[in-house]
Design a protein around this motif. Sequence first.
Motif, PDB file in Angstrom:
ATOM      1  N   VAL A  96      44.982  14.005  35.606  1.00  0.00           N
ATOM      2  CA  VAL A  96      45.122  15.381  35.106  1.00  0.00           C
ATOM      3  C   VAL A  96      44.201  16.317  35.881  1.00  0.00           C
ATOM      4  N   LEU A  97      42.962  15.869  36.096  1.00  0.00           N
ATOM      5  CA  LEU A  97      42.006  16.685  36.839  1.00  0.00           C
ATOM      6  C   LEU A  97      42.454  16.882  38.290  1.00  0.00           C
ATOM      7  N   LEU A  98      42.840  15.796  38.952  1.00  0.00           N
ATOM      8  CA  LEU A  98      43.247  15.910  40.356  1.00  0.00           C
ATOM      9  C   LEU A  98      44.479  16.798  40.512  1.00  0.00           C
ATOM     10  N   ASP A  99      45.427  16.672  39.571  1.00  0.00           N
ATOM     11  CA  ASP A  99      46.613  17.530  39.616  1.00  0.00           C
ATOM     12  C   ASP A  99      46.219  18.997  39.435  1.00  0.00           C
ATOM     13  N   GLY A 100      45.295  19.238  38.519  1.00  0.00           N
ATOM     14  CA  GLY A 100      44.827  20.603  38.299  1.00  0.00           C
ATOM     15  C   GLY A 100      44.080  21.153  39.497  1.00  0.00           C
ATOM     16  N   PHE A 101      43.229  20.303  40.108  1.00  0.00           N
ATOM     17  CA  PHE A 101      42.518  20.744  41.313  1.00  0.00           C
ATOM     18  C   PHE A 101      43.502  21.111  42.426  1.00  0.00           C
ATOM     19  N   GLU A 102      44.558  20.284  42.566  1.00  0.00           N
ATOM     20  CA  GLU A 102      45.556  20.527  43.603  1.00  0.00           C
ATOM     21  C   GLU A 102      46.265  21.858  43.363  1.00  0.00           C
ATOM     22  N   ARG A 103      46.609  22.125  42.111  1.00  0.00           N
ATOM     23  CA  ARG A 103      47.301  23.383  41.793  1.00  0.00           C
ATOM     24  C   ARG A 103      46.412  24.587  42.112  1.00  0.00           C
ATOM     25  N   LEU A 104      45.142  24.517  41.725  1.00  0.00           N
ATOM     26  CA  LEU A 104      44.221  25.618  42.000  1.00  0.00           C
ATOM     27  C   LEU A 104      44.018  25.807  43.496  1.00  0.00           C
ATOM     28  N   HIS A 105      43.944  24.704  44.221  1.00  0.00           N
ATOM     29  CA  HIS A 105      43.782  24.788  45.674  1.00  0.00           C
ATOM     30  C   HIS A 105      44.976  25.489  46.311  1.00  0.00           C
ATOM     31  N   ARG A 106      46.181  25.131  45.885  1.00  0.00           N
ATOM     32  CA  ARG A 106      47.385  25.747  46.438  1.00  0.00           C
ATOM     33  C   ARG A 106      47.469  27.229  46.100  1.00  0.00           C
ATOM     34  N   GLN A 107      46.903  27.601  44.935  1.00  0.00           N
ATOM     35  CA  GLN A 107      46.919  29.008  44.523  1.00  0.00           C
ATOM     36  C   GLN A 107      45.845  29.826  45.226  1.00  0.00           C
ATOM     37  N   GLY A 108      44.948  29.159  45.940  1.00  0.00           N
ATOM     38  CA  GLY A 108      43.848  29.876  46.570  1.00  0.00           C
ATOM     39  C   GLY A 108      42.828  30.372  45.573  1.00  0.00           C
ATOM     40  N   TRP A 109      42.637  29.588  44.509  1.00  0.00           N
ATOM     41  CA  TRP A 109      41.732  29.991  43.421  1.00  0.00           C
ATOM     42  C   TRP A 109      40.313  30.197  43.919  1.00  0.00           C
ATOM     43  N   HIS A 110      39.629  31.199  43.342  1.00  0.00           N
ATOM     44  CA  HIS A 110      38.187  31.341  43.555  1.00  0.00           C
ATOM     45  C   HIS A 110      37.584  31.892  42.279  1.00  0.00           C
ATOM     46  N   SER A 111      36.291  31.723  42.145  1.00  0.00           N
ATOM     47  CA  SER A 111      35.663  31.993  40.856  1.00  0.00           C
ATOM     48  C   SER A 111      35.417  33.468  40.608  1.00  0.00           C
ATOM     49  N   THR A 112      35.510  34.310  41.601  1.00  0.00           N
ATOM     50  CA  THR A 112      35.303  35.742  41.397  1.00  0.00           C
ATOM     51  C   THR A 112      36.348  36.270  40.413  1.00  0.00           C
ATOM     52  N   GLY A 113      35.899  36.867  39.351  1.00  0.00           N
ATOM     53  CA  GLY A 113      36.812  37.357  38.314  1.00  0.00           C
ATOM     54  C   GLY A 113      37.008  36.361  37.206  1.00  0.00           C
ATOM     55  N   SER A 114      36.998  35.052  37.537  1.00  0.00           N
ATOM     56  CA  SER A 114      37.193  34.033  36.495  1.00  0.00           C
ATOM     57  C   SER A 114      36.041  34.048  35.501  1.00  0.00           C
ATOM     58  N   ARG A 115      34.872  34.372  35.986  1.00  0.00           N
ATOM     59  CA  ARG A 115      33.710  34.393  35.097  1.00  0.00           C
ATOM     60  C   ARG A 115      33.750  35.555  34.136  1.00  0.00           C
ATOM     61  N   ASN A 116      34.632  36.499  34.399  1.00  0.00           N
ATOM     62  CA  ASN A 116      34.795  37.639  33.484  1.00  0.00           C
ATOM     63  C   ASN A 116      35.991  37.459  32.558  1.00  0.00           C
ATOM     64  N   GLY A 117      36.542  36.236  32.546  1.00  0.00           N
ATOM     65  CA  GLY A 117      37.622  35.943  31.607  1.00  0.00           C
ATOM     66  C   GLY A 117      39.012  36.063  32.208  1.00  0.00           C
ATOM     67  N   THR A 118      39.086  36.312  33.530  1.00  0.00           N
ATOM     68  CA  THR A 118      40.389  36.385  34.174  1.00  0.00           C
ATOM     69  C   THR A 118      40.529  35.239  35.151  1.00  0.00           C
ATOM     70  N   ARG A 119      41.751  34.837  35.436  1.00  0.00           N
ATOM     71  CA  ARG A 119      42.017  33.765  36.382  1.00  0.00           C
ATOM     72  C   ARG A 119      42.449  34.402  37.691  1.00  0.00           C
ATOM     73  N   THR A 120      41.731  34.062  38.751  1.00  0.00           N
ATOM     74  CA  THR A 120      41.956  34.746  40.008  1.00  0.00           C
ATOM     75  C   THR A 120      42.515  33.816  41.056  1.00  0.00           C
ATOM     76  N   ALA A 121      43.542  34.238  41.735  1.00  0.00           N
ATOM     77  CA  ALA A 121      44.079  33.502  42.885  1.00  0.00           C
ATOM     78  C   ALA A 121      44.088  34.456  44.075  1.00  0.00           C
ATOM     79  N   GLY A 122      43.756  33.910  45.253  1.00  0.00           N
ATOM     80  CA  GLY A 122      43.739  34.763  46.442  1.00  0.00           C
ATOM     81  C   GLY A 122      45.145  35.002  46.970  1.00  0.00           C
TER      82      GLY A 122
END
Length: 239
Positions: free
Chosen positions: A213-239
Amino acid sequence: MTERAETLRRAPLNRDRVLRAAVALADDAGIEALSMRKLAQELGVVPMALYKHVANKEELLDGMVDVIVGEIDPPIHGAEWKDAIRRRILSARQALLRHRWASHVIESRTQASPVVLDYMNSVIGMFLAGGFSADLTHHVMHALGSRMWGFTQEVFPTPPPPADPDAQAAMFRQLAARYPHIIEIATAGSHDEGSAVGRGCDDQFEFEFALDVLLDGFERLHRQGWHSTGSRNGTRTAG
């Protein structure tokens, strides 16, 4: 005297021999039985001889962790990152299963040895080589937690039920009346008597399920270009 003990007594005393003898003693008698005096007896030396190789018991335990980490398979070169990391972590789990006491010792360590840091650095490098950003990898390592070492830290482990079937049934009836949702899922799993996640669970399946489950989730976030900027404010950010 066992053949193993005779071999230990004949070999020259050095740090590696001391650490491997300590691991073998913990495997045979349990980590609670390990002491410098008992280890010296196993090696056929006086206790003071051990202190030439380990300063104290805490250093001994640090070294024992190094021995266990040394049993983890090296990275598979050329493999896709997800499969390579999965195999490495499952190798760590096999090492922990061979030494049931090791997870408690790993949890008790207050600082990482160079051997431990080398392993962590290698795992991080596998994500980075797979194209993960340093930012995402930082959060990935937090999410993996103790699974990187082959075990899962469980909060409030479930106590074993009574052996008597009537007492067991009565206990489950009482628990079901107050905690129906807990009992509903607790009785839905397959059985594994040695499970770290409570009776009624297949421990290996649960470990692999969570890891996948974790590896699948990591893969999805990687493909989305996820980064933590904005996520710490309660939003989910993809580049």
